[in-house]
Design an enzyme around this catalytic site. Structure first.
Site, PDB file in Angstrom:
ATOM      1  N   SER A   7      90.636  12.251 -62.930  1.00  0.00           N
ATOM      2  CA  SER A   7      90.921  11.031 -63.694  1.00  0.00           C
ATOM      3  C   SER A   7      92.319  11.167 -64.280  1.00  0.00           C
ATOM      4  O   SER A   7      92.841  12.281 -64.409  1.00  0.00           O
ATOM      5  CB  SER A   7      89.868  10.827 -64.793  1.00  0.00           C
ATOM      6  OG  SER A   7      89.685  12.009 -65.531  1.00  0.00           O
ATOM      7  N   GLU A   9      95.079   9.765 -67.375  1.00  0.00           N
ATOM      8  CA  GLU A   9      95.198   9.101 -68.682  1.00  0.00           C
ATOM      9  C   GLU A   9      96.595   8.508 -68.857  1.00  0.00           C
ATOM     10  O   GLU A   9      97.591   9.172 -68.585  1.00  0.00           O
ATOM     11  CB  GLU A   9      94.925  10.149 -69.771  1.00  0.00           C
ATOM     12  CG  GLU A   9      95.037   9.602 -71.176  1.00  0.00           C
ATOM     13  CD  GLU A   9      94.572  10.619 -72.214  1.00  0.00           C
ATOM     14  OE1 GLU A   9      93.490  11.233 -72.028  1.00  0.00           O
ATOM     15  OE2 GLU A   9      95.300  10.803 -73.201  1.00  0.00           O
ATOM     16  N   ASP A 100      94.109  10.641 -84.340  1.00  0.00           N
ATOM     17  CA  ASP A 100      94.988  11.435 -85.202  1.00  0.00           C
ATOM     18  C   ASP A 100      95.339  10.602 -86.416  1.00  0.00           C
ATOM     19  O   ASP A 100      95.700   9.433 -86.285  1.00  0.00           O
ATOM     20  CB  ASP A 100      96.239  11.865 -84.425  1.00  0.00           C
ATOM     21  CG  ASP A 100      95.962  13.115 -83.613  1.00  0.00           C
ATOM     22  OD1 ASP A 100      95.262  14.007 -84.136  1.00  0.00           O
ATOM     23  OD2 ASP A 100      96.429  13.191 -82.468  1.00  0.00           O
ATOM     24  N   PHE A 207     104.168  18.544 -79.215  1.00  0.00           N
ATOM     25  CA  PHE A 207     102.758  18.159 -79.031  1.00  0.00           C
ATOM     26  C   PHE A 207     101.844  19.343 -79.380  1.00  0.00           C
ATOM     27  O   PHE A 207     100.828  19.191 -80.036  1.00  0.00           O
ATOM     28  CB  PHE A 207     102.449  17.839 -77.569  1.00  0.00           C
ATOM     29  CG  PHE A 207     102.877  16.488 -77.077  1.00  0.00           C
ATOM     30  CD1 PHE A 207     103.312  15.490 -77.927  1.00  0.00           C
ATOM     31  CD2 PHE A 207     102.828  16.205 -75.707  1.00  0.00           C
ATOM     32  CE1 PHE A 207     103.697  14.252 -77.442  1.00  0.00           C
ATOM     33  CE2 PHE A 207     103.206  14.975 -75.208  1.00  0.00           C
ATOM     34  CZ  PHE A 207     103.646  14.001 -76.081  1.00  0.00           C
ATOM     35  N   HIS A 257      91.062  16.141 -65.622  1.00  0.00           N
ATOM     36  CA  HIS A 257      91.591  14.926 -66.255  1.00  0.00           C
ATOM     37  C   HIS A 257      93.072  15.177 -66.541  1.00  0.00           C
ATOM     38  O   HIS A 257      93.412  16.099 -67.287  1.00  0.00           O
ATOM     39  CB  HIS A 257      90.823  14.670 -67.560  1.00  0.00           C
ATOM     40  CG  HIS A 257      91.290  13.464 -68.315  1.00  0.00           C
ATOM     41  ND1 HIS A 257      90.878  12.180 -68.002  1.00  0.00           N
ATOM     42  CD2 HIS A 257      92.119  13.336 -69.385  1.00  0.00           C
ATOM     43  CE1 HIS A 257      91.431  11.315 -68.843  1.00  0.00           C
ATOM     44  NE2 HIS A 257      92.196  11.994 -69.682  1.00  0.00           N
TER      45      HIS A 257
HETATM   46  P1  FAD Z   1      86.227  14.857 -84.327  1.00  0.00           P
HETATM   47  O1  FAD Z   1      85.288  15.249 -83.241  1.00  0.00           O
HETATM   48  O2  FAD Z   1      85.733  13.908 -85.365  1.00  0.00           O
HETATM   49  O3  FAD Z   1      86.718  16.204 -85.039  1.00  0.00           O
HETATM   50  C1  FAD Z   1      87.832  16.192 -85.931  1.00  0.00           C
HETATM   51  C2  FAD Z   1      87.805  17.443 -86.788  1.00  0.00           C
HETATM   52  O4  FAD Z   1      86.767  17.333 -87.754  1.00  0.00           O
HETATM   53  C3  FAD Z   1      87.510  18.741 -86.016  1.00  0.00           C
HETATM   54  O5  FAD Z   1      88.254  19.764 -86.631  1.00  0.00           O
HETATM   55  C4  FAD Z   1      86.028  18.944 -86.229  1.00  0.00           C
HETATM   56  O6  FAD Z   1      85.651  20.310 -86.097  1.00  0.00           O
HETATM   57  C5  FAD Z   1      85.874  18.435 -87.664  1.00  0.00           C
HETATM   58  N1  FAD Z   1      84.552  17.888 -87.962  1.00  0.00           N
HETATM   59  C6  FAD Z   1      83.843  17.023 -87.228  1.00  0.00           C
HETATM   60  N2  FAD Z   1      82.674  16.687 -87.855  1.00  0.00           N
HETATM   61  C7  FAD Z   1      82.682  17.365 -89.023  1.00  0.00           C
HETATM   62  C8  FAD Z   1      81.787  17.446 -90.126  1.00  0.00           C
HETATM   63  N3  FAD Z   1      80.661  16.750 -90.146  1.00  0.00           N
HETATM   64  N4  FAD Z   1      82.137  18.229 -91.169  1.00  0.00           N
HETATM   65  C9  FAD Z   1      83.298  18.931 -91.179  1.00  0.00           C
HETATM   66  N5  FAD Z   1      84.182  18.905 -90.154  1.00  0.00           N
HETATM   67  C10 FAD Z   1      83.883  18.135 -89.102  1.00  0.00           C
HETATM   68  N6  FAD Z   1      94.065  10.394 -80.427  1.00  0.00           N
HETATM   69  C11 FAD Z   1      94.351   9.093 -80.618  1.00  0.00           C
HETATM   70  O7  FAD Z   1      94.761   8.705 -81.733  1.00  0.00           O
HETATM   71  N7  FAD Z   1      94.217   8.175 -79.599  1.00  0.00           N
HETATM   72  C12 FAD Z   1      93.771   8.524 -78.367  1.00  0.00           C
HETATM   73  O8  FAD Z   1      93.664   7.688 -77.478  1.00  0.00           O
HETATM   74  C13 FAD Z   1      93.443   9.910 -78.127  1.00  0.00           C
HETATM   75  N8  FAD Z   1      92.974  10.330 -76.937  1.00  0.00           N
HETATM   76  C14 FAD Z   1      92.569  11.640 -76.778  1.00  0.00           C
HETATM   77  C15 FAD Z   1      91.978  12.037 -75.572  1.00  0.00           C
HETATM   78  C16 FAD Z   1      91.539  13.344 -75.388  1.00  0.00           C
HETATM   79  C17 FAD Z   1      90.880  13.730 -74.072  1.00  0.00           C
HETATM   80  C18 FAD Z   1      91.705  14.301 -76.430  1.00  0.00           C
HETATM   81  C19 FAD Z   1      91.269  15.729 -76.238  1.00  0.00           C
HETATM   82  C20 FAD Z   1      92.314  13.930 -77.633  1.00  0.00           C
HETATM   83  C21 FAD Z   1      92.725  12.593 -77.830  1.00  0.00           C
HETATM   84  N9  FAD Z   1      93.276  12.152 -79.034  1.00  0.00           N
HETATM   85  C22 FAD Z   1      93.608  10.830 -79.218  1.00  0.00           C
HETATM   86  C23 FAD Z   1      93.519  13.112 -80.131  1.00  0.00           C
HETATM   87  C24 FAD Z   1      92.317  13.167 -81.112  1.00  0.00           C
HETATM   88  O9  FAD Z   1      92.124  11.915 -81.714  1.00  0.00           O
HETATM   89  C25 FAD Z   1      92.657  14.235 -82.146  1.00  0.00           C
HETATM   90  O10 FAD Z   1      92.593  15.501 -81.572  1.00  0.00           O
HETATM   91  C26 FAD Z   1      91.898  14.153 -83.465  1.00  0.00           C
HETATM   92  O11 FAD Z   1      92.580  14.981 -84.395  1.00  0.00           O
HETATM   93  C27 FAD Z   1      90.459  14.626 -83.372  1.00  0.00           C
HETATM   94  O12 FAD Z   1      89.694  13.741 -82.664  1.00  0.00           O
HETATM   95  P2  FAD Z   1      88.171  14.095 -82.272  1.00  0.00           P
HETATM   96  O13 FAD Z   1      87.597  12.921 -81.653  1.00  0.00           O
HETATM   97  O14 FAD Z   1      88.093  15.391 -81.579  1.00  0.00           O
HETATM   98  O15 FAD Z   1      87.571  14.271 -83.761  1.00  0.00           O
END
Ligand code: FAD
Length: 275
Positions: A7, A9, A100, A207, A257
């Site tokens: 895939s 991105e 982020d 990055f 990906h």
């Molecule tokens: P989460 O899974 O919510 O985790 C965030 C942090 O919180 C982690 O450190 C986790 O361990 C911690 N955490 C989670 N739940 C809890 C809890 N209950 N208590 C305490 N700590 C907790 N960013 C964008 O803005 N736009 C995009 O389109 C985008 N695409 C991405 C695509 C991929 C494939 C990847 C790998 C990353 C992408 N990102 C994007 C970046 C991503 O949004 C960041 O890495 C962000 O900081 C974390 O997102 P997440 O969904 O992993 O967060």
């Protein structure tokens, strides 16, 4: 890369030139028969409309398209509206993230973590969407500990995610050790490695600082030694990333990906090296 799902991105382009460049890159990458193209979502919803427009254009070309969707600055009502619009347009895959947090931003929105957003999507739309979430072989920089990060991934799957895509990495052991750790903690769902080609060392170092992905010392030093000689930077990058993909493929990964940065050239060379 027969039988290995891939895939690609993209980010949603801003300008007419950007839109034209992306169309060209997409046409080149479509030749590799990707499982889907995904389109990122800007922090704070800044690209919301452009993400939707890009996804619909990809879909109209006959390809599967997956928008990214994030928690940052979004209310439940806004997310519900977006989900409904995607459903109406027959989009059935989402990459679901926390997003982020932009510097200076205080309000995170109604959802604090991606697991809460996954839960909400399942509650609102049942099994309509195939949900991808993010995973971190070198661990998320904000995670309290490696195990806390694995527990978070487990929570995202428990909330209804189908598959994960990883942050990029250059150390193949980091990925396979992470997979082992996830398996030890009861995670059985597929975790697809995210692959970042090396376009430019300054940009990559920036990055990597933000997302916590390590550039191995030997690689960083060799890339930096090329200075402005971009052709040599890219040639070494293609070699290193091709070997990484080969080791991942041979290790039995469920797919690859690619983070394209809307460019097709280096990725075409990398995939060409694997065929
Ligand atoms: P989460 O899974 O919510 O985790 C965030 C942090 O919180 C982690 O450190 C986790 O361990 C911690 N955490 C989670 N739940 C809890 C809890 N209950 N208590 C305490 N700590 C907790 N960013 C964008 O803005 N736009 C995009 O389109 C985008 N695409 C991405 C695509 C991929 C494939 C990847 C790998 C990353 C992408 N990102 C994007 C970046 C991503 O949004 C960041 O890495 C962000 O900081 C974390 O997102 P997440 O969904 O992993 O967060």
């Amino acid at each position: 890369m027969k039988n290995l799902p891939i895939s690609f991105e993209f980010f949603p382009p801003k300008t007419p030139e950007g839109i034209a460049n992306l169309r060209e890159a997409r046409a080149k990458l479509a030749k590799f028969n990707p499982e889907f193209f995904s389109v990122t979502f800007g922090a704070g919803g800044s690209t919301r409309d452009r993400t939707m427009e890009t996804v619909l254009e990809i879909q109209a070309e006959g390809h599967a398209a997956a928008p990214h969707i994030s928690c940052i600055s979004s209310t439940k009502a806004e997310i519900a509206d977006l989900l409904q619009r995607y459903q109406e347009k027959n989009i059935n895959k989402l990459v679901t993230l926390r997003g982020d947090i932009p510097s200076g931003e205080v309000a995170v929105g109604d959802f604090k973590y991606a697991s809460e957003l996954v839960e909400f999507i399942r509650m609102q739309t049942g099994q309509h969407f195939h949900i991808e979430v993010a995973a971190y072989p070198e661990f998320h920089p904000e995670a309290a500990s490696p195990l806390a990060d694995v527990e978070n991934l487990k929570r995202k799957f428990a909330a209804g995610a189908n598959r994960a895509i990883t942050q990029y990495f250059y150390n193949v052991d980091a990925y396979f050790r992470f997979i082992d750790l996830c398996a030890q903690h009861g995670i059985t769902q597929p975790i697809v490695p995210g692959i970042m080609p090396i376009y430019n060392i300054t940009q990559l170092a920036r990055f990597s600082n933000i997302c916590g992905a390590e550039i191995p010392r030997w690689l960083k030093l060799r890339l930096e030694a090329y200075g402005d000689d971009m052709a040599s930077v890219r040639a070494l990058g293609v070699d290193v990333v091709s070997e990484l993909c080969e080791a991942l493929r041979d290790g039995g990964v469920p797919g690859l990906h690619f983070y394209t940065l809307n460019q097709a050239g280096l990725i075409s060379q990398i995939i060409g090296n694997l065929e």
